[in-house]
Design a protein around this motif. Structure first.
Motif, mmCIF file in Angstrom:
data_model
loop_
_atom_site.group_PDB
_atom_site.id
_atom_site.type_symbol
_atom_site.label_atom_id
_atom_site.label_comp_id
_atom_site.label_asym_id
_atom_site.label_seq_id
_atom_site.Cartn_x
_atom_site.Cartn_y
_atom_site.Cartn_z
ATOM 1 N N ASN A 27 46.274 80.155 43.074
ATOM 2 C CA ASN A 27 45.896 81.390 43.755
ATOM 3 C C ASN A 27 44.574 81.216 44.495
ATOM 4 O OD1 ASN A 27 46.322 84.198 44.358
ATOM 5 N ND2 ASN A 27 44.613 84.642 43.006
ATOM 6 N N ILE A 28 44.316 82.124 45.444
ATOM 7 C CA ILE A 28 43.062 82.114 46.199
ATOM 8 C C ILE A 28 42.191 83.298 45.788
ATOM 9 C CG2 ILE A 28 42.021 82.218 48.496
ATOM 10 C CD1 ILE A 28 44.639 80.864 49.531
ATOM 11 N N ASP A 29 42.694 84.507 45.999
ATOM 12 C CA ASP A 29 41.967 85.717 45.619
ATOM 13 C C ASP A 29 42.943 86.885 45.598
ATOM 14 O OD1 ASP A 29 42.290 86.520 48.332
ATOM 15 O OD2 ASP A 29 40.389 85.608 48.887
ATOM 16 N N SER A 30 42.437 88.109 45.563
ATOM 17 C CA SER A 30 43.307 89.273 45.431
ATOM 18 C C SER A 30 44.277 89.429 46.606
ATOM 19 C CB SER A 30 42.465 90.546 45.282
ATOM 20 O OG SER A 30 41.632 90.736 46.405
ATOM 21 N N ALA A 63 52.153 85.785 31.811
ATOM 22 C CA ALA A 63 51.822 84.367 31.669
ATOM 23 C C ALA A 63 51.713 83.691 33.030
ATOM 24 C CB ALA A 63 52.881 83.665 30.828
ATOM 25 N N PHE A 64 50.764 82.757 33.116
ATOM 26 C CA PHE A 64 50.618 81.884 34.280
ATOM 27 C C PHE A 64 50.508 80.446 33.789
ATOM 28 C CE2 PHE A 64 49.213 85.957 35.904
ATOM 29 C CZ PHE A 64 49.740 85.975 37.191
ATOM 30 N N CYS A 65 50.853 79.499 34.665
ATOM 31 C CA CYS A 65 50.873 78.095 34.245
ATOM 32 C C CYS A 65 49.476 77.494 34.140
ATOM 33 C CB CYS A 65 51.732 77.264 35.194
ATOM 34 S SG CYS A 65 51.068 77.124 36.875
ATOM 35 N N ALA A 66 48.475 78.122 34.788
ATOM 36 C CA ALA A 66 47.113 77.597 34.773
ATOM 37 C C ALA A 66 46.161 78.649 35.309
ATOM 38 C CB ALA A 66 47.013 76.327 35.626
ATOM 39 N N VAL A 67 44.883 78.435 35.083
ATOM 40 C CA VAL A 67 43.833 79.205 35.746
ATOM 41 C C VAL A 67 43.369 78.364 36.933
ATOM 42 C CG1 VAL A 67 41.529 80.195 35.547
ATOM 43 C CG2 VAL A 67 43.122 80.374 33.625
ATOM 44 N N GLY A 68 43.621 78.859 38.133
ATOM 45 C CA GLY A 68 43.283 78.059 39.298
ATOM 46 C C GLY A 68 43.617 78.742 40.599
ATOM 47 N N GLU A 69 43.095 78.304 41.744
ATOM 48 C CA GLU A 69 42.164 77.214 41.646
ATOM 49 C C GLU A 69 40.753 77.750 41.567
ATOM 50 O OE1 GLU A 69 41.452 74.785 45.661
ATOM 51 O OE2 GLU A 69 43.343 75.897 45.774
ATOM 52 N N ILE A 70 39.952 77.119 40.738
ATOM 53 C CA ILE A 70 38.590 77.579 40.478
ATOM 54 C C ILE A 70 37.642 76.400 40.695
ATOM 55 C CG2 ILE A 70 39.445 79.264 38.813
ATOM 56 C CD1 ILE A 70 38.495 77.455 36.556
ATOM 57 N N GLY A 71 36.353 76.696 40.843
ATOM 58 C CA GLY A 71 35.425 75.593 41.017
ATOM 59 C C GLY A 71 34.220 75.950 41.854
ATOM 60 N N ILE A 72 33.737 74.963 42.597
ATOM 61 C CA ILE A 72 32.558 75.126 43.443
ATOM 62 C C ILE A 72 32.808 74.428 44.775
ATOM 63 C CG2 ILE A 72 30.099 74.557 43.719
ATOM 64 C CD1 ILE A 72 29.860 74.705 40.658
ATOM 65 N N ASP A 73 32.507 75.125 45.867
ATOM 66 C CA ASP A 73 32.644 74.562 47.207
ATOM 67 C C ASP A 73 31.309 74.718 47.933
ATOM 68 O OD1 ASP A 73 33.161 74.336 50.089
ATOM 69 O OD2 ASP A 73 35.278 74.283 49.525
#
Length: 253
Positions: free
Chosen positions: A37-40, A87-97
């Motif tokens: 996902n990206i955002d809302s 349920a979702f398969c993962a938490v993502g995508e998350i991080g720092i850019d």
């Protein structure tokens, strides 16, 4: 079978021919598509694709670092609401850019750590976006790793030392179209990374591999990436396909 572990097939670039795109990928042996996902603004179209292709398209839930702005707490609240709902398969995508904007670095760190906490609670992997921030994220994951964290450093383009650090954390590296770029240098690094720590991804519609660079990327091109990895590692294509698929299944279940 091949798996695209990171593809944005729900974006507007695919709205007119998504059936053809999925069909083309399946013809090339790609059977599963993992959707970060990206955002809302991207949730509805992502979940619509899941409903349209059940058992093939698997959504993640998370807030992309490029979407961490002044309203990031509201965006995180929406992510949390969805993670509580189903349920979702993962938490993502998350991080720092830090490529596009360094203004919200501290907010990106906070958003990342918040979402890491949710992944731990839920027992699901994280998918990490690390653009010009790989050392920062390796350090953050090192501090957070308590045996409950697993996942993928998406679009890995780091050094052998960074690869070893990621392996030491129990994480995998996502290898995409950059592997085919002549002067990227990723081929040299990947040559010595054990296949057991690699998964394949397109990041479609971005980062299109050669010979289609400059055009829209799509999941069918996973085969091109796998073939390039086979050439670099001097391994049979079948082994690349089998091991990368096994790795993806270990991550996502």
């Amino acid at each position: 079978m091949l798996i695209d572990t990171h593809t944005h097939l729900y974006l507007p670039q695919f709205k007119d021919d998504i059936d053809t795109v999925i069909g083309h990928a399946q013809a090339e042996g790609i059977e599963k598509f993992y959707l970060p996902n990206i955002d809302s603004t991207s949730i509805d179209s992502m979940l619509e694709l899941e409903n349209r292709f059940p058992g093939k398209c698997f959504p993640m839930m998370g807030l992309h670092p490029c979407s961490v702005k002044k309203n990031y707490k509201q965006e995180l609240a929406i992510v949390e609401e969805w993670l509580d709902k189903r349920a979702f398969c993962a938490v993502g995508e998350i991080g720092i850019d830090l490529y596009w904007d360094k203004t919200f670095l501290e907010e990106q760190k906070e958003a990342f750590l918040t979402q890491v906490g949710w992944a731990k609670e839920l027992g699901i992997p994280i998918v990490i976006h690390a653009r010009e921030s790989l050392d920062i994220l390796i350090d953050l994951v090192t501090k957070e790793q308590d045996g409950r964290l697993t996942g993928i450093f998406h679009c890995f383009t780091g050094t052998p030392e960074q690869a070893r650090a990621i392996i030491g954390l129990g994480f995998y590296m996502g290898i995409g179209g950059v592997l085919t770029y002549k002067n990227a240098g990723l081929d040299v690094t990947v040559k010595d990374i054990p296949l057991d720590y690699l998964v394949l991804e397109t990041d479609a519609p971005y980062l299109t591999p050669v010979p289609y660079r400059g055009k829209r990327n799509e999941s069918a091109y996973i085969r091109i990436i796998a073939e390039k990895l086979s050439e670099i590692k001097k391994m049979d294509f079948a082994e690349i396909a089998a091991t990368s698929t096994t790795n993806a299944k270990k991550i996502f279940g």
